[in-house]
Design a protein around this motif. Structure first.
Motif, PDB file in Angstrom:
ATOM      1  N   GLU A  17       0.819  -1.172   0.142  1.00  0.00           N
ATOM      2  CA  GLU A  17       0.090  -0.011  -0.026  1.00  0.00           C
ATOM      3  C   GLU A  17       0.963   1.103   0.084  1.00  0.00           C
ATOM      4  O   GLU A  17       0.483   2.273  -0.457  1.00  0.00           O
ATOM      5  N   ASP A  18       2.099   1.109   0.631  1.00  0.00           N
ATOM      6  CA  ASP A  18       3.109   2.279   0.549  1.00  0.00           C
ATOM      7  C   ASP A  18       3.461   2.682  -0.874  1.00  0.00           C
ATOM      8  O   ASP A  18       3.946   3.566  -1.106  1.00  0.00           O
ATOM      9  N   LEU A  19       3.216   1.759  -1.882  1.00  0.00           N
ATOM     10  CA  LEU A  19       3.835   1.963  -3.194  1.00  0.00           C
ATOM     11  C   LEU A  19       2.716   2.467  -4.105  1.00  0.00           C
ATOM     12  O   LEU A  19       2.770   2.267  -5.302  1.00  0.00           O
ATOM     13  N   LEU A  20       1.531   2.663  -3.784  1.00  0.00           N
ATOM     14  CA  LEU A  20       0.286   3.034  -4.532  1.00  0.00           C
ATOM     15  C   LEU A  20       0.488   4.353  -5.188  1.00  0.00           C
ATOM     16  O   LEU A  20      -0.012   4.374  -6.103  1.00  0.00           O
ATOM     17  N   ILE A  31       1.149   3.775  -8.944  1.00  0.00           N
ATOM     18  CA  ILE A  31       0.270   3.686 -10.006  1.00  0.00           C
ATOM     19  C   ILE A  31      -0.832   4.950  -9.906  1.00  0.00           C
ATOM     20  O   ILE A  31      -1.621   5.124 -10.752  1.00  0.00           O
ATOM     21  N   GLY A  32      -0.619   5.743  -8.874  1.00  0.00           N
ATOM     22  CA  GLY A  32      -1.749   7.001  -8.768  1.00  0.00           C
ATOM     23  C   GLY A  32      -0.985   8.237  -9.126  1.00  0.00           C
ATOM     24  O   GLY A  32      -1.664   9.217  -8.753  1.00  0.00           O
ATOM     25  N   SER A  33       0.251   8.272  -9.540  1.00  0.00           N
ATOM     26  CA  SER A  33       0.782   9.492 -10.283  1.00  0.00           C
ATOM     27  C   SER A  33       0.023  10.352 -11.102  1.00  0.00           C
ATOM     28  O   SER A  33      -0.693   9.663 -11.930  1.00  0.00           O
ATOM     29  N   PRO A  34      -0.107  11.714 -11.109  1.00  0.00           N
ATOM     30  CA  PRO A  34      -0.834  12.365 -12.132  1.00  0.00           C
ATOM     31  C   PRO A  34      -0.286  12.280 -13.487  1.00  0.00           C
ATOM     32  O   PRO A  34      -1.209  12.105 -14.416  1.00  0.00           O
ATOM     33  N   THR A  35       0.916  11.946 -13.643  1.00  0.00           N
ATOM     34  CA  THR A  35       1.400  11.851 -14.914  1.00  0.00           C
ATOM     35  C   THR A  35       0.973  10.589 -15.512  1.00  0.00           C
ATOM     36  O   THR A  35       0.658  10.766 -16.676  1.00  0.00           O
ATOM     37  N   GLU A  72      -8.361   3.101 -11.486  1.00  0.00           N
ATOM     38  CA  GLU A  72      -7.350   2.510 -10.728  1.00  0.00           C
ATOM     39  C   GLU A  72      -6.338   3.866  -9.975  1.00  0.00           C
ATOM     40  O   GLU A  72      -6.142   3.926  -8.996  1.00  0.00           O
ATOM     41  N   ASN A  73      -5.982   4.489 -11.313  1.00  0.00           N
ATOM     42  CA  ASN A  73      -5.198   5.607 -10.815  1.00  0.00           C
ATOM     43  C   ASN A  73      -5.559   6.621 -10.177  1.00  0.00           C
ATOM     44  O   ASN A  73      -5.382   7.110  -9.220  1.00  0.00           O
ATOM     45  N   LEU A  74      -6.964   7.087 -10.500  1.00  0.00           N
ATOM     46  CA  LEU A  74      -7.636   8.102  -9.828  1.00  0.00           C
ATOM     47  C   LEU A  74      -7.712   7.996  -8.227  1.00  0.00           C
ATOM     48  O   LEU A  74      -7.793   8.835  -7.621  1.00  0.00           O
ATOM     49  N   MET A  75      -8.004   6.631  -8.037  1.00  0.00           N
ATOM     50  CA  MET A  75      -8.456   6.615  -6.620  1.00  0.00           C
ATOM     51  C   MET A  75      -7.101   5.934  -5.818  1.00  0.00           C
ATOM     52  O   MET A  75      -7.275   5.671  -4.626  1.00  0.00           O
ATOM     53  N   ALA A  76      -6.273   5.365  -6.661  1.00  0.00           N
ATOM     54  CA  ALA A  76      -4.964   4.817  -5.801  1.00  0.00           C
ATOM     55  C   ALA A  76      -4.544   5.375  -4.526  1.00  0.00           C
ATOM     56  O   ALA A  76      -4.279   4.794  -3.432  1.00  0.00           O
TER      57      ALA A  76
END
Length: 538
Positions: A388-391, A394-398, A449-453
């Protein structure tokens, strides 16, 4: 008496003997006149007018008054085109917003990128029609007609193929019908303006003007180029729709179940025996895929384990937007997806008990599911899963922007068409195999997935860790290649071994990639540890 050779006095005028002016009009008393002198004639130069002023009552073709806008019908068509552009732009904004947040009643079970593409094409078509409204051309009419026919083919494909019709929904159907209407409207408008232009030229200049100015030729050239690009885009859209229609004929191995108040369906498959010969319920291994579909490798491992007697029963599902499952409304967090899985299992009559087995990012989903069904969970089996600390990775804006941009151009099917034509990619490859990542549904799922990660999903997995039963048996299998490549990844894999107080094994498979089951050594260790976990529950 006037001299035959004229008066030598240059100040003398040459008015007629009767006192009238040179034009034959009588002079008024007290009115002064300036009359041309006989010796004022000069040789022609660059300022000399070649043609005398027109005295037939017609205007010059270049006169601004010679315009098709003189006709009320042409003006009405332009005003209606402006109105249609405003409507199309508002619809385009709604579709853009619905990719990120689904407005009530506007969710479609597909990706939503196709209806966005059709509406973008409609806005562009109207902009071209309005920018070059007064310069119609035969080529523009031909291109608009070709565009109309191609869009009509797209509409027929969507309406005639049941799966496409379901995935696009009323939003996609309305978008393609509107695109067809606007394309036909552009043809009618261009022909009407052409007629009005001829009518006004004949009425005001006495003839039809066939020549064009440089500005008009530039307008015609620009229109032709832009419409040619539009036709190429629609050809690609049509080819991609044909591929989607072909893929829709591939039946899922399991069954689709409605979830979330019947808004969409998810695919669930189960295999094996529910009970042993004594009527006792077997523990079911519930597989959760990682970055790709479960069918792309993990099901082969599960089938072999079932055949070898390592496990007695297994189930797997496709998360929303993956393989045979529909896309869910936006936004979609990991906890929402876990709730959808719970509902699908309930509708299928699957009651457990469960051993949750997951890979990659699927570990986030399976751990949330396990924390919410603590009494039914008999073990947790993690295969190089994401911490979870690496989410934030996959959730970066870029990454989110790139996924959105990739999704917008995905209806063109550039990579999917190239794969089908030049690389022999099959329906299986595109639905759940090595080309599945190219589909619009998959891209939409990864965007959600990205938007909520790094926000809601991160809070949900943090809560799941807090309430996870400490006595649940745990097995962790890690990729040796990933641990060597990324020290942070190795540290987080170590932290995952502390999810519960009942760690059975932690194996690092040397030489195995992130998808550990792709190597024979990885498959052997996975099957061995999974068998130990199942036997411990027996």
């Amino acid at each position: 008496m006037v001299s035959l050779w004229g008066n030598k006095d240059n100040t003398s005028d040459s008015r007629p003997p009767d006192g009238g002016d040179v034009e034959g009009h009588a002079s008024e008393p007290g009115e002064s006149h300036t009359y041309p002198r006989l010796d004022d004639h000069r040789d022609p130069d660059e300022r000399t007018r070649l043609l005398p002023p027109r005295r037939d009552g017609f205007l010059d073709p270049d006169d601004p008054a010679v315009s098709p806008y003189n006709l009320w019908s042409v003006r009405a068509l332009r005003q209606l085109s402006v109105l249609f552009l405003v409507i199309s732009f508002i619809w385009w904004v709604f579709l853009l917003v619905s990719i990120f947040i689904s407005p009530p009643g506007m969710h479609s079970r597909g990706s939503g990128f196709f209806d966005f593409s059709f509406t973008t094409l409609t806005v562009g078509n109207l902009l071209v029609a309005l920018l070059f409204f007064s310069t119609p051309s035969k080529m523009e009419q031909v291109f608009c007609l070709v565009l109309s026919v191609l869009l009509l083919v797209d509409m027929i494909l969507i309406l005639s193929v049941p799966r496409l019709r379901i995935e696009e929904g009323w939003v996609g159907i309305a978008s393609v019908i509107w695109a067809v209407f606007i394309a036909i409207w552009a043809v009618v408008t261009d022909r009407t303006v052409s007629w009005g232009k001829r009518e006004e030229e004949q009425r005001l200049t006495g003839r039809e003007v066939t020549r064009r100015t440089l500005k008009q030729w530039c307008a015609v050239f620009t229109t032709t180029i832009v419409l040619g690009v539009y036709i190429a885009v629609v050809v690609l859209l049509t080819a991609t729709l044909i591929l989607r229609a072909s893929d829709a004929s591939l039946s899922p191995p399991g069954k689709r179940y409605f979830v979330d108040s019947d808004k969409y369906q998810v695919h669930l498959f189960c295999s094996g025996n529910l009970t042993d010969p004594h009527g006792n319920a077997h523990t079911t291994v519930l597989f959760e895929g990682g970055e790709g579909p479960v069918e792309n490798g993990l099901t082969t491992f599960a089938d072999n384990a079932l055949i070898n007697g390592t496990i007695h029963r297994y189930c797997y599902w496709d998360r929303p937007g993956i393989a045979w499952s529909d896309n869910a409304p936006s936004p979609l967090s990991a906890g929402m997806a876990a709730d959808a899985l719970s509902e699908a299992l309930a509708r299928a009559g699957e009651e457990g008990p469960w051993i949750v087995a997951s890979a990659g990012v699927g570990g986030i989903y399976s751990r949330i599911f396990a924390s919410r069904h603590a009494t039914d969970i008999k073990g947790i089996f993690l295969i190089d899963t994401l911490h979870e600390d690496l989410l934030h990775r996959i959730g970066s804006p870029t990454r989110g922007f790139l996924l959105w941009a990739w999704g917008v151009i995905s209806p063109l099917g550039l990579d999917r068409l190239a794969g089908a034509i030049f690389k022999g990619r099959t329906r299986e490859d595109r639905v759940f195999g090595r080309s599945a990542y190219q589909g619009g549904k998959y891209i939409k799922a990864k965007l959600q997935e990205n938007l909520m990660a790094d926000s809601l999903s991160k809070h949900e997995i943090a809560s799941a860790r807090m309430i996870q039963s400490p006595s649940t048996p745990l097995v962790v299998i890690s990729s040796g290649m990933e641990c060597k490549r990324d020290s942070e990844w190795e540290g987080k894999q170590r932290d995952l071994t502390h999810l519960t107080d009942n760690l059975l094994n932690w194996d690092i498979v040397n030489g195995a990639p992130h998808e550990v089951w792709t190597k024979s050594e990885g498959r052997e260790i996975m099957e061995k540890r999974l068998g130990e976990l199942v036997r411990k529950d027996s």
